[in-house]
Scaffold this active site. Structure first.
Site, PDB file in Angstrom:
ATOM      1  N   ASP A   1       0.832  -1.201   0.000  1.00 18.35           N
ATOM      2  CA  ASP A   1       0.000   0.000   0.000  1.00 18.35           C
ATOM      3  C   ASP A   1       0.868   1.253   0.000  1.00 18.35           C
ATOM      4  O   ASP A   1       0.596   2.208  -0.702  1.00 18.35           O
ATOM      5  CB  ASP A   1      -0.948  -0.003   1.198  1.00 18.35           C
ATOM      6  CG  ASP A   1      -0.222  -0.077   2.537  1.00 18.35           C
ATOM      7  OD1 ASP A   1       0.904  -0.615   2.583  1.00 18.35           O
ATOM      8  OD2 ASP A   1      -0.771   0.401   3.539  1.00 18.35           O
TER       9      ASP A   1
ATOM     10  N   ARG B   1       4.601   3.812   5.905  1.00 17.94           N
ATOM     11  CA  ARG B   1       3.777   3.693   7.111  1.00 17.94           C
ATOM     12  C   ARG B   1       3.452   2.247   7.454  1.00 17.94           C
ATOM     13  O   ARG B   1       3.423   1.863   8.601  1.00 17.94           O
ATOM     14  CB  ARG B   1       2.490   4.501   6.914  1.00 17.94           C
ATOM     15  CG  ARG B   1       1.684   4.679   8.179  1.00 17.94           C
ATOM     16  CD  ARG B   1       0.364   5.360   7.887  1.00 17.94           C
ATOM     17  NE  ARG B   1      -0.433   4.575   6.962  1.00 17.94           N
ATOM     18  CZ  ARG B   1      -1.307   5.094   6.100  1.00 17.94           C
ATOM     19  NH1 ARG B   1      -1.487   6.400   6.054  1.00 17.94           N
ATOM     20  NH2 ARG B   1      -1.994   4.318   5.291  1.00 17.94           N
ATOM     21  N   GLU B   2       3.166   1.420   6.416  1.00 17.16           N
ATOM     22  CA  GLU B   2       2.732   0.058   6.684  1.00 17.16           C
ATOM     23  C   GLU B   2       3.520  -1.006   5.935  1.00 17.16           C
ATOM     24  O   GLU B   2       3.745  -2.080   6.422  1.00 17.16           O
ATOM     25  CB  GLU B   2       1.250  -0.072   6.302  1.00 17.16           C
ATOM     26  CG  GLU B   2       0.334   0.544   7.304  1.00 17.16           C
ATOM     27  CD  GLU B   2      -0.913   1.083   6.648  1.00 17.16           C
ATOM     28  OE1 GLU B   2      -0.877   2.240   6.181  1.00 17.16           O
ATOM     29  OE2 GLU B   2      -1.911   0.370   6.590  1.00 17.16           O
TER      30      GLU B   2
ATOM     31  N   GLU C   1      -2.085   9.228  -1.006  1.00 23.21           N
ATOM     32  CA  GLU C   1      -3.168   8.391  -0.478  1.00 23.21           C
ATOM     33  C   GLU C   1      -4.482   9.181  -0.419  1.00 23.21           C
ATOM     34  O   GLU C   1      -5.530   8.702  -0.808  1.00 23.21           O
ATOM     35  CB  GLU C   1      -2.781   7.924   0.937  1.00 23.21           C
ATOM     36  CG  GLU C   1      -3.846   7.097   1.625  1.00 23.21           C
ATOM     37  CD  GLU C   1      -3.419   6.699   3.044  1.00 23.21           C
ATOM     38  OE1 GLU C   1      -2.567   7.382   3.642  1.00 23.21           O
ATOM     39  OE2 GLU C   1      -3.944   5.687   3.542  1.00 23.21           O
TER      40      GLU C   1
HETATM   41  C1  BGC Z   1      -3.898   1.371   3.779  1.00 24.97           C
HETATM   42  C2  BGC Z   1      -4.663   1.217   2.516  1.00 24.97           C
HETATM   43  C3  BGC Z   1      -5.668   0.154   2.730  1.00 24.97           C
HETATM   44  C4  BGC Z   1      -6.618   0.733   3.759  1.00 24.97           C
HETATM   45  C5  BGC Z   1      -7.850  -0.007   4.013  1.00 24.97           C
HETATM   46  C6  BGC Z   1      -4.836   1.783   4.852  1.00 24.97           C
HETATM   47  O1  BGC Z   1      -4.229   1.979   6.057  1.00 24.97           O
HETATM   48  O2  BGC Z   1      -2.816   2.214   3.647  1.00 24.97           O
HETATM   49  O3  BGC Z   1      -4.058   1.423   1.369  1.00 24.97           O
HETATM   50  O4  BGC Z   1      -6.208  -0.406   1.635  1.00 24.97           O
HETATM   51  O5  BGC Z   1      -5.912   0.946   4.957  1.00 24.97           O
HETATM   52  O6  BGC Z   1      -7.600  -1.230   4.489  1.00 24.97           O
END
Ligand code: BGC
Length: 830
Positions: free
Chosen positions: A399, A403-404, A700
């Site tokens: 994503d 951050r993740e 985002e």
């Molecule tokens: C992520 C997204 C993801 C969304 C919903 C977010 O924190 O960065 O890209 O799809 O959460 O799950």
């Protein structure tokens, strides 16, 4: 061992994908490692997550001259629980990064096979692995939890010589290996890496150095290491250092501190080749934006703990302490960061940063598609989208890289078709789909993130578990295979993928059948027959991140209008894939669900006049893109969508799921001018508005950087970049059929239908496909549009010229012309 944590650079070994004999199948990989035992470093005390050092594991071994002379070649088969680098006699083996990559480790662990024939010498040899937490034990995901797959790292390796006398293991991991911690004093994919070069003894890598500090390794024995069935040969292009960027600007926001601006948001790390005198301690903080004080600001990248709301540190901080040796280099290969800026703190007077480089790191996916047109802003948009993809294609599709760094299903579902226009993503995606199947729950649900540390069951974290199975996210199970099928036409992989898609569709259909939303039940105590296919319960993210709509992940919300649409879509696509395989029962079953869901959606959400009862741009786009609106109402529905855009001041209003389809839907329903207008919009929200605000990757949030300069969320999420496909399919005009037959998929049949706009004088696209290279380009001059098409032999194109004339073309080069006088020129609006 090239530039980096260890000096003494020599050439890397060749990368060997392996031969049929050695590593083509899982069983031969397993057999190559049959003499190896899982080992782990002696680690009496495990430091807190993010603070854990990398360990060295070493074995000095003798190789008989005869064995080398008689060997055709020697392969090193290596894998780890963690991330490893492997060295032989002081040379770093191969040029792959972050090995063994990220997969659903409980089910599938990749083994790399490197050709090390040229690195071995007769006599004494030394093998060293540098092992850190990686995805296995390190932090990743929104909550950055550690120890996802286990609490101990581990290594499994064997050097196997193959010659006329057969196969022989020269050395393998066992209790004769030694381990120690060393110069990498902490290494974590999210938090960053710290290196104290004063602690490095380069002689370690050639078998020398003080014996003190080394301790025997321990056997790594647990249920996971005992399971060798999960060992698979490495699949697809590995992660590599793909490009280097020099700083565009260096600023000094305060004494002892410099901010390097690389001019581009990337995934990777910074390499420093000037580290100052011994003892100099430099700290590098990586980020996507600068605060008002000119320093790197990572506050907008901080996630939080779902249950408590506690905010987590952004991480991405590296450190290096110099040993003062000439030629010393810092290159942290056990972490990666999402960044455009790096702030270097602790600089001594006069340290020269001109040699600093941003090293771009991602899966080394071959480039397949290009686009260009007469408007530089659109060319820049295309490039920015590609950078966003490159920033999020590191071992798995992620994503965001800061951050993740998680394999969110919805994100890849939304973007895979666009990615396939830019790079070859077939094997990259197929590998991820194997992980998706491995992580699918027993009831058919798909977790929101794949690979998932919890595997195919709940993680115990309430929000994560509740959000597994969200429509638009779990649908990756059907939509990703579908888009791969359209782009690559490989029936072979489908047989592996369709079962997971079917189980997902069955899951969604059973949710629809089993439960009713309480508000609907209150309004309509006796369920209408169509409700059997109405999926209006359970947690769904919904359209997610529409402009001005704050995210509200509410498990009680009724997202039936979105979820039922996706139930139809996934069932339809699974039915089509089953048809391509000749799986008639699955085809029938899924066709019935698709028809039921379509009917339910229409009865519940569509008025006789073609209005959607829950109006939003996204809901109209989805309905039109998914074929939910009957033919006779399409014009009315499309006109209403156009009206909603006008009512929004001529701005788009879609979010995460529908944005990629907005412009194609408008262009295909008689609103091409509006589609182009939105494409060129520079207001808020818009793609060119992002670019005008300085975006070098796609944000985002539509307002990722607000008018006040405030930054929100990640600045590198590719989902909204799905607009780039419109440039290929409509602006240039090269399209895949909506429902290709087995002889047509993979660009063996295409549609060429450019949608030129008055402000463009030319556009072209090139696509390298399994069928060969396709080129489509058009140019307008003096009221005539000239279309040039080159097709590989065996590909058939149905061409529609803007004046309405149609032609069928075969392989070869063709030039077509038509009169073209577009209505008044459009200008980009601010
Ligand atoms: C992520 C997204 C993801 C969304 C919903 C977010 O924190 O960065 O890209 O799809 O959460 O799950």
């Amino acid at each position: 061992m090239d530039a980096g944590t260890i000096p003494a650079v020599t050439a890397p070994a060749r990368w060997a994908p392996g031969t049929p004999d050695d590593a083509e199948s899982g069983s031969s990989t397993r057999s190559a490692l049959r003499n190896a035992r899982w080992i782990r470093p002696a680690e009496p005390r495990v430091a807190p997550p993010g603070q854990r050092p990398a360990h060295l594991l070493r074995r000095t071994f003798a190789v008989d001259e005869q064995h080398l002379a008689g060997s055709a070649r020697v392969l090193a088969h290596v894998t780890a629980h963690g991330v490893y680098e492997f060295f032989l006699n002081g040379v770093r083996v191969g040029d792959e990064e972050l090995t063994p990559g990220f997969t659903a480790y409980r089910e599938r662990l990749q083994v790399q096979s490197f050709d090390v024939t040229d690195l071995l010498v007769p006599g004494v040899n030394t093998a060293v692995a540098l092992l850190s937490d990686g995805w296995f034990r390190g932090r990743h995901g929104f909550e950055r939890r550690a120890d996802g797959f286990g609490t101990r790292t581990g290594l499994l390796a064997a050097l196997v010589a193959t010659g006329p006398a057969g196969r022989r293991t020269l050395v393998a991991t066992d209790d004769r290996w030694l381990s120690r911690s060393g110069h990498v004093t902490r290494a974590d994919l999210m938090d960053g890496q710290a290196v104290d070069l004063r602690l490095l003894d380069t002689a370690w890598f050639t078998g020398g150095g003080e014996p003190a500090g080394w301790a025997p390794v321990l056997p790594a024995e647990d249920a996971l290491t005992a399971d060798r069935d999960r060992l698979v040969p490495a699949e697809g292009p590995p992660v590599r250092r793909v490009e280097e960027l020099a700083p565009r600007a260096v600023t000094r926001p305060r004494p002892g501190s410099a901010v390097l601006d690389f001019g581009q948001n990337v995934n990777g790390w910074v390499r420093l080749s000037e580290l100052g005198p011994a003892g100099t301690h430099l700290t590098l903080t990586h980020g996507e934006s600068l605060g008002a004080d000119g320093q790197v600001d990572t506050d907008h990248l901080r996630a939080f703990v779902f249950a408590t709301g506690e905010r987590l540190p952004a991480g991405q901080v590296d450190e290096v302490v110099s040993a003062g040796r000439p030629g010393e280099v810092f290159e942290p290969r056990h972490t990666t960061h999402g960044f455009r800026y790096a702030q270097v703190d602790g600089l001594p007077e006069g340290l020269d940063l001109s040699g600093a480089r941003a090293v771009v790191v991602h899966s080394d996916l071959p480039r397949t598609g290009e686009f260009a047109c007469s408007d530089e802003r659109l060319n820049r948009l295309h490039e920015v989208v590609r950078w966003s993809f490159r920033g999020n294609a590191c071992a798995v599709p992620t994503d965001c890289p800061q951050r993740e760094r998680s394999g969110f299903t919805g994100d890849w579902q939304v973007f895979v078709a666009t990615a396939a226009l830019l790079h070859d993503v077939q094997v990259f995606s197929e590998r991820w789909l194997r992980d998706l199947a491995a992580d699918q729950w027993a009831d058919g649900r798909i977790p929101t993130v794949v690979p998932n540390p919890a595997g195919n069951r709940p993680s115990g974290v309430a929000f994560e578990d509740a959000s597994a199975g969200s429509a638009g996210w779990g649908d990756a199970a059907a939509i990703v295979p579908w888009e791969l099928w359209r782009a690559y036409g490989d029936t072979g992989s489908l047989a592996e993928q369709v079962p997971a898609a079917l189980r997902w569709v069955e899951y969604a259909a059973s949710c629809a059948e089993r439960a009713r939303h309480p508000e609907r039940a209150a309004r309509r105590p006796v369920p209408a027959p169509h409700e059997r296919y109405l999926w209006d319960t359970g947690f769904h993210f919904g359209e997610w991140l529409e402009p001005g709509v704050p995210p509200r992940p509410d498990p009680t919300a009724d997202h039936g209008v979105v979820a039922t649409a996706y139930l139809h879509r996934s069932a339809l696509l699974t039915a089509r894939l089953a048809a391509a395989l000749g799986w008639h029962d699955v085809h029938e079953r899924c066709s019935a669900i698709a028809a039921g869901a379509r009917d339910a959606w229409q009865r519940e959400y569509l008025t006789p006049g073609g209005r959607i009862t829950e109006e939003s741009q996204a809901n109209y786009v989805r309905a039109l893109a998914f074929g939910l609106v009957p033919r006779e109402l399409r014009t009315a529905a499309a006109d209403r969508l156009a009206e909603l855009v006008r009512q929004a001041g001529g701005h788009l209003g879609t979010g995460f799921l529908a944005t990629g389809a907005l412009l194609p839907v408008l262009a295909d329903t008689g609103h091409a001018d509006l589609a182009h207008e939105l494409l060129l919009d520079e207001g808020n929200p818009s793609w060119l508005g992002m670019l005008a605000a300085g975006a070098t990757t796609v944000w985002e949030w539509w307002d990722g950087v607000g008018v006040d300069g405030g930054v929100r969320g990640s600045l590198n999420h590719y989902s909204k970049g799905a607009v780039a496909s419109f440039l290929h399919t409509h602006v240039a005009g090269l399209r895949l059929p909506e429902d290709p037959g087995p002889a047509e998929a993979g660009y063996r049949r295409v549609r060429i239908a450019p949608v030129p706009s008055a402000h463009l004088t030319w556009a072209r696209t090139v696509q390298d496909t399994r069928a060969g290279r396709l080129e489509v380009g058009w140019e307008v001059a003096d009221g005539v549009l000239t279309l040039d098409v080159t097709l590989p032999c065996g590909t058939v194109a149905d061409v529609e010229l803007p004046d309405g004339t149609a032609r069928r073309l075969d392989g070869g080069s063709h030039r077509l012309r038509c009169a073209h006088r577009p209505p008044g020129a459009l200008a980009g609006r601010g």
